[in-house]
Design an enzyme around this catalytic site. Structure first.
Site, short mmCIF file in Angstrom:
data_model
loop_
_atom_site.label_atom_id
_atom_site.label_comp_id
_atom_site.label_asym_id
_atom_site.label_seq_id
_atom_site.Cartn_x
_atom_site.Cartn_y
_atom_site.Cartn_z
N LYS A 57 41.73 40.56 47.46
CA LYS A 57 41.92 41.91 46.90
C LYS A 57 42.02 42.99 47.98
O LYS A 57 41.71 42.76 49.15
CB LYS A 57 40.77 42.20 45.93
CG LYS A 57 40.74 41.27 44.71
CD LYS A 57 39.73 41.75 43.68
CE LYS A 57 39.68 40.82 42.47
NZ LYS A 57 38.79 41.36 41.41
N TYR A 86 46.37 41.75 34.31
CA TYR A 86 45.03 41.92 33.75
C TYR A 86 45.08 42.33 32.27
O TYR A 86 44.13 42.91 31.76
CB TYR A 86 44.26 42.96 34.56
CG TYR A 86 43.68 42.42 35.87
CD1 TYR A 86 42.75 41.39 35.86
CD2 TYR A 86 44.06 42.94 37.09
CE1 TYR A 86 42.20 40.90 37.04
CE2 TYR A 86 43.52 42.47 38.28
CZ TYR A 86 42.58 41.44 38.24
OH TYR A 86 42.04 40.96 39.41
N ARG A 143 35.70 28.82 41.94
CA ARG A 143 34.71 29.71 41.33
C ARG A 143 33.35 29.59 42.02
O ARG A 143 32.65 30.58 42.21
CB ARG A 143 34.60 29.44 39.83
CG ARG A 143 35.88 29.85 39.10
CD ARG A 143 35.81 29.61 37.61
NE ARG A 143 34.92 30.56 36.94
CZ ARG A 143 35.20 31.84 36.74
NH1 ARG A 143 36.34 32.34 37.17
NH2 ARG A 143 34.36 32.62 36.11
N ARG A 157 31.76 36.35 47.63
CA ARG A 157 31.42 37.68 47.10
C ARG A 157 30.07 38.16 47.61
O ARG A 157 29.89 39.34 47.90
CB ARG A 157 31.48 37.67 45.58
CG ARG A 157 32.94 37.72 45.08
CD ARG A 157 33.02 37.33 43.64
NE ARG A 157 34.32 37.58 43.03
CZ ARG A 157 34.71 37.01 41.89
NH1 ARG A 157 33.91 36.16 41.26
NH2 ARG A 157 35.90 37.29 41.39
N ASN A 215 35.49 43.39 44.66
CA ASN A 215 34.73 42.15 44.87
C ASN A 215 35.54 41.09 45.62
O ASN A 215 35.29 39.89 45.49
CB ASN A 215 34.17 41.63 43.54
CG ASN A 215 35.24 41.18 42.57
OD1 ASN A 215 36.43 41.41 42.80
ND2 ASN A 215 34.85 40.53 41.49
N HIS A 248 39.83 37.29 43.46
CA HIS A 248 39.98 36.88 42.07
C HIS A 248 40.25 35.39 42.06
O HIS A 248 40.95 34.89 42.95
CB HIS A 248 41.15 37.60 41.39
CG HIS A 248 41.59 36.94 40.11
ND1 HIS A 248 40.95 37.16 38.92
CD2 HIS A 248 42.56 36.03 39.85
CE1 HIS A 248 41.53 36.41 37.97
NE2 HIS A 248 42.50 35.73 38.52
N GLU A 285 48.76 32.28 35.51
CA GLU A 285 48.67 33.21 36.63
C GLU A 285 49.56 32.78 37.79
O GLU A 285 50.20 33.61 38.45
CB GLU A 285 47.20 33.35 37.08
CG GLU A 285 46.35 34.04 36.01
CD GLU A 285 44.88 34.15 36.36
OE1 GLU A 285 44.13 34.73 35.55
OE2 GLU A 285 44.45 33.65 37.43
#
Ligand code: CMP
Length: 139
Positions: free
Chosen positions: A10, A50, A86, A103, A113, A116, A127
């Protein structure tokens, strides 16, 4: 099983020159970058990407943030790639993220954060297709 997932580094992370460090964490976790592009998302792209969050109170701020600077979009491949990614990212809110996760280490806030990652194989496929053509993915 070998699986693919979708990742975004990000704007808070590109601004702080953390692309290499974050990608190294992904690779060390056993994930392979099989497609990658640096882009500056348009408002239209961020709103569409999003779209599931459209009714959430943080939606406008999220779109503003995700268009505030460049991002790096990636396709990651590996054994159980969705869950693996994740785990290495940690919880959405960096205050709740396990020590040692991306994170916990790098994120500035729940919004900024740093990364993604897709939350399911189904969403990963959608995605990936949003940002990459099949010919751009080299596994
Ligand atoms: P991401 O995985 O990119 O998906 C949606 C993003 O919304 C999420 O990560 C967070 O960075 C951002 N966000 C901002 N505020 C919130 C919030 N209160 N709850 C959940 N996500 C939030």
């Amino acid at each position: 099983a070998t699986e693919r997932t979708f990742s975004i580094i990000k704007p808070d992370a590109t601004r702080r020159n953390l692309v290499g460090k974050i990608t190294a964490r992904l690779e060390e976790a056993g994930l392979r970058v099989i497609a990658q592009r640096r882009i500056h998302m348009t408002q239209t792209q961020a709103e569409a990407f999003y779209g599931v969050h459209r009714e959430r109170p943080f939606f406008r701020d999220l779109v503003t943030f995700m268009t505030s600077g460049p991002v790096v979009v990636q396709v990651l491949e590996g054994e159980d790639a969705v869950a693996k990614n994740r785990a290495v990212m940690g919880a959405t809110d960096p205050k709740k993220a396990e020590p040692g996760t991306i994170r916990a280490e790098f994120a500035e806030s729940i919004e900024a954060n740093s990364v993604h990652g897709s939350d399911s194989a189904e969403n990963a496929a959608a995605e990936i297709a949003f940002f990459f053509a099949g010919v751009d993915i080299v596994g």
